[in-house]
Design a protein around this motif. Structure first.
Motif, mmCIF file in Angstrom:
data_model
loop_
_atom_site.group_PDB
_atom_site.id
_atom_site.type_symbol
_atom_site.label_atom_id
_atom_site.label_comp_id
_atom_site.label_asym_id
_atom_site.label_seq_id
_atom_site.Cartn_x
_atom_site.Cartn_y
_atom_site.Cartn_z
ATOM 1 N N THR A 42 0.810 -1.217 0.000
ATOM 2 C CA THR A 42 0.000 0.000 0.000
ATOM 3 C C THR A 42 0.849 1.274 0.000
ATOM 4 N N LYS A 43 2.101 1.162 0.430
ATOM 5 C CA LYS A 43 3.028 2.287 0.432
ATOM 6 C C LYS A 43 4.407 1.779 0.031
ATOM 7 N N GLN A 44 5.330 2.698 -0.170
ATOM 8 C CA GLN A 44 6.717 2.309 -0.482
ATOM 9 C C GLN A 44 7.245 1.381 0.609
ATOM 10 N N ILE A 45 7.859 0.252 0.216
ATOM 11 C CA ILE A 45 8.414 -0.691 1.185
ATOM 12 C C ILE A 45 9.918 -0.490 1.356
ATOM 13 N N ALA A 46 10.615 -0.049 0.318
ATOM 14 C CA ALA A 46 12.063 0.168 0.444
ATOM 15 C C ALA A 46 12.343 1.273 1.460
ATOM 16 N N PHE A 47 13.239 1.002 2.416
ATOM 17 C CA PHE A 47 13.629 1.984 3.437
ATOM 18 C C PHE A 47 12.420 2.492 4.238
ATOM 19 N N ASN A 48 11.447 1.612 4.446
ATOM 20 C CA ASN A 48 10.220 2.013 5.123
ATOM 21 C C ASN A 48 9.652 0.800 5.858
ATOM 22 N N VAL A 49 8.682 1.024 6.741
ATOM 23 C CA VAL A 49 7.920 -0.089 7.341
ATOM 24 C C VAL A 49 6.437 0.246 7.199
ATOM 25 N N ILE A 50 5.621 -0.807 7.018
ATOM 26 C CA ILE A 50 4.194 -0.605 6.754
ATOM 27 C C ILE A 50 3.379 -1.384 7.794
ATOM 28 N N PRO A 51 2.614 -0.663 8.650
ATOM 29 C CA PRO A 51 1.858 -1.361 9.710
ATOM 30 C C PRO A 51 0.531 -1.905 9.198
ATOM 31 N N HIS A 52 0.610 -2.731 8.163
ATOM 32 C CA HIS A 52 -0.613 -3.182 7.494
ATOM 33 C C HIS A 52 -0.289 -4.431 6.677
ATOM 34 N N ILE A 53 -0.798 -5.593 7.114
ATOM 35 C CA ILE A 53 -0.660 -6.835 6.351
ATOM 36 C C ILE A 53 -2.039 -7.466 6.251
ATOM 37 N N ASP A 54 -2.464 -7.762 5.024
ATOM 38 C CA ASP A 54 -3.797 -8.296 4.721
ATOM 39 C C ASP A 54 -4.837 -7.172 4.885
ATOM 40 N N SER A 55 -6.112 -7.519 4.779
ATOM 41 C CA SER A 55 -7.166 -6.498 4.746
ATOM 42 C C SER A 55 -7.575 -6.058 6.159
ATOM 43 N N PHE A 56 -8.154 -4.856 6.233
ATOM 44 C CA PHE A 56 -8.639 -4.338 7.515
ATOM 45 C C PHE A 56 -9.979 -4.960 7.891
ATOM 46 N N MET A 57 -10.179 -5.128 9.199
ATOM 47 C CA MET A 57 -11.431 -5.672 9.712
ATOM 48 C C MET A 57 -12.192 -4.571 10.458
ATOM 49 N N GLU A 58 -13.420 -4.868 10.847
ATOM 50 C CA GLU A 58 -14.276 -3.837 11.446
ATOM 51 C C GLU A 58 -13.704 -3.241 12.725
ATOM 52 N N ASP A 59 -13.002 -4.045 13.521
ATOM 53 C CA ASP A 59 -12.489 -3.541 14.808
ATOM 54 C C ASP A 59 -11.173 -2.779 14.670
ATOM 55 N N GLY A 60 -10.689 -2.593 13.422
ATOM 56 C CA GLY A 60 -9.452 -1.850 13.209
ATOM 57 C C GLY A 60 -8.222 -2.723 13.093
ATOM 58 N N SER A 61 -8.344 -3.993 13.460
ATOM 59 C CA SER A 61 -7.208 -4.911 13.278
ATOM 60 C C SER A 61 -7.175 -5.379 11.829
ATOM 61 N N THR A 62 -6.040 -5.949 11.423
ATOM 62 C CA THR A 62 -5.959 -6.514 10.080
ATOM 63 C C THR A 62 -6.193 -8.017 10.166
ATOM 64 N N LYS A 63 -6.464 -8.614 9.020
ATOM 65 C CA LYS A 63 -6.741 -10.060 8.978
ATOM 66 C C LYS A 63 -5.523 -10.848 9.469
ATOM 67 N N GLU A 64 -4.313 -10.360 9.168
ATOM 68 C CA GLU A 64 -3.092 -11.039 9.624
ATOM 69 C C GLU A 64 -3.034 -11.076 11.151
ATOM 70 N N GLU A 65 -3.400 -9.959 11.776
ATOM 71 C CA GLU A 65 -3.406 -9.887 13.240
ATOM 72 C C GLU A 65 -4.471 -10.822 13.823
ATOM 73 N N TRP A 66 -5.636 -10.834 13.183
ATOM 74 C CA TRP A 66 -6.721 -11.734 13.606
ATOM 75 C C TRP A 66 -6.286 -13.194 13.500
ATOM 76 N N LYS A 67 -5.578 -13.530 12.412
ATOM 77 C CA LYS A 67 -5.104 -14.911 12.228
ATOM 78 C C LYS A 67 -4.229 -15.346 13.398
ATOM 79 N N MET A 68 -3.329 -14.475 13.828
ATOM 80 C CA MET A 68 -2.424 -14.824 14.937
ATOM 81 C C MET A 68 -3.198 -15.108 16.214
ATOM 82 N N VAL A 69 -4.249 -14.341 16.445
ATOM 83 C CA VAL A 69 -5.078 -14.526 17.647
ATOM 84 C C VAL A 69 -5.794 -15.875 17.597
ATOM 85 N N VAL A 70 -6.525 -16.096 16.514
ATOM 86 C CA VAL A 70 -7.390 -17.284 16.403
ATOM 87 C C VAL A 70 -6.557 -18.563 16.311
ATOM 88 N N GLU A 71 -5.466 -18.509 15.546
ATOM 89 C CA GLU A 71 -4.650 -19.713 15.348
ATOM 90 C C GLU A 71 -3.901 -20.117 16.621
#
Length: 340
Positions: free
Chosen positions: A190-219
């Motif tokens: 979603t943004k430049q990755i070189a020399f940067n960090v992006i606080p966003h992996i997978d799609s956003f969910m209703e509670d503001g977390s991303t699907k990647e974050e949700w996966k870690m919780v549930v799994e």
């Protein structure tokens, strides 16, 4: 006794790594075939000292094959995994499609090998998310000793987790920074990755977390213990291969950092490198190509009664995907032999 093995998605990063690991670990293969989408059909891939040509997944008949490693997206898996499973071939799936299905075991062999036995309901076993896999390998031996109440984890995930396109984008953008004429805008991320960090992996969910974050919780709950509370922040970083995690753990009982270090040193799949000196820890660059989950920076968290901090690093294409899948197949074979 050997197996007739199929690798589906053999031209991708994870599929190629599966072939490497099957050869490295001398998995008992009597016969192997490699499948890909029609556009990749005929591509050469390596298996040990052999070169294999990919066949068309759409046309392939899984009847008579024992194990199929799936390393393709959920959409294609949804069509072909049930087809393979119905024909009597056990599917070990790397996509997220079946991870949350109550009738499909979600397995990390160092953590919950007995869960493999549940494969018979659908003839499918799910591989967890790459960031979950390495975390639970480190958490489980500590949970067995002092019971984990809560985990706060921040991930630093490499671009290979987003496939070849993610790796290409980091490479192209890094070059374009030194050659501004050849500017490479973000397309995969979603943004430049070189020399940067992006606080966003997978799609956003209703509670503001991303699907990647949700996966870690549930799994984590499904693999270790449903009572563990998990909160995650998943971040993409400009690293080609190797995921890192800063993990804060709150236990029900007190666990001394020295005892934790000893427990982890004896835990399957874990390698502790924890010296309190410059360079006395492992970073993603050093874990590439290795089977282990590395744990460093083990220390008490003095802000809570029973807290520890860990730094956990692993090759996401290996433990996070291909290695774990092969270990599932090994575990399945061992447990079936014991029953007979």
């Amino acid at each position: 006794m050997g197996y007739k093995v199929v690798v589906v998605g053999a031209t991708g990063n994870v599929g190629r790594e599966m072939l490497n690991i099957l050869a490295e670990r001398q998995f008992p293969v009597d016969e192997i075939t490699v499948l890909a989408s029609r556009r990749s059909m005929g591509t050469d891939v390596s298996f040990g000292d052999k070169t294999l040509k990919t066949k068309d997944l759409e046309q392939f008949d899984f009847t008579g094959w024992d194990i199929a490693f799936f390393a393709i997206g959920s959409d294609a898996t949804k069509i072909h995994a049930p087809r393979a499973a119905k024909s009597g071939c056990v599917v070990i799936d790397n996509s997220s499609l079946y991870r949350y299905d109550a009738d499909v075991p979600l397995v990390v062999p160092e953590v919950n090998p007995e869960a493999v036995d549940g494969y018979a309901k659908k003839n499918i076993i799910a591989n967890p998310n790459c960031s979950t896999a390495q975390m639970v390998v480190a958490l489980k031996p500590l949970h067995d000793r002092a019971r984990i109440k809560r985990v706060v984890v921040s991930t630093y995930q490499s671009v290979s987790g987003a496939g070849k396109e993610g790796m290409d984008e980091l490479w192209d953008q890094t070059k374009s920074i030194y050659n501004p004429v050849d500017n490479k805008p973000a397309t995969k991320f979603t943004k430049q990755i070189a020399f940067n960090v992006i606080p966003h992996i997978d799609s956003f969910m209703e509670d503001g977390s991303t699907k990647e974050e949700w996966k870690m919780v549930v799994e984590t709950k499904k693999i270790i213990d449903k009572s563990i509370k998990v909160t995650a922040t998943c971040v993409r970083v400009p690293v080609f291969v190797g995921h890192a995690e800063a993990i804060n753990i709150e236990f029900e009982d007190f666990l001394d950092e020295d005892e934790a270090r000893e427990i982890l040193s004896n835990a399957p799949g874990v390698l502790v490198v924890d010296k309190r000196e410059d360079g006395g820890y492992v970073t993603p660059v050093e874990c590439v190509g290795d089977f282990a989950t590395f744990v460093s920076r083990i220390r008490q968290d003095s802000t809570i009664d029973n807290g520890l901090n860990l730094w956990v690093v692993s090759d996401n294409l290996r433990k996070g995907a291909a290695l774990n899948a092969v270990q599932i197949a090994e575990t399945l074979g061992q447990r079936m032999l014991k029953k007979h």
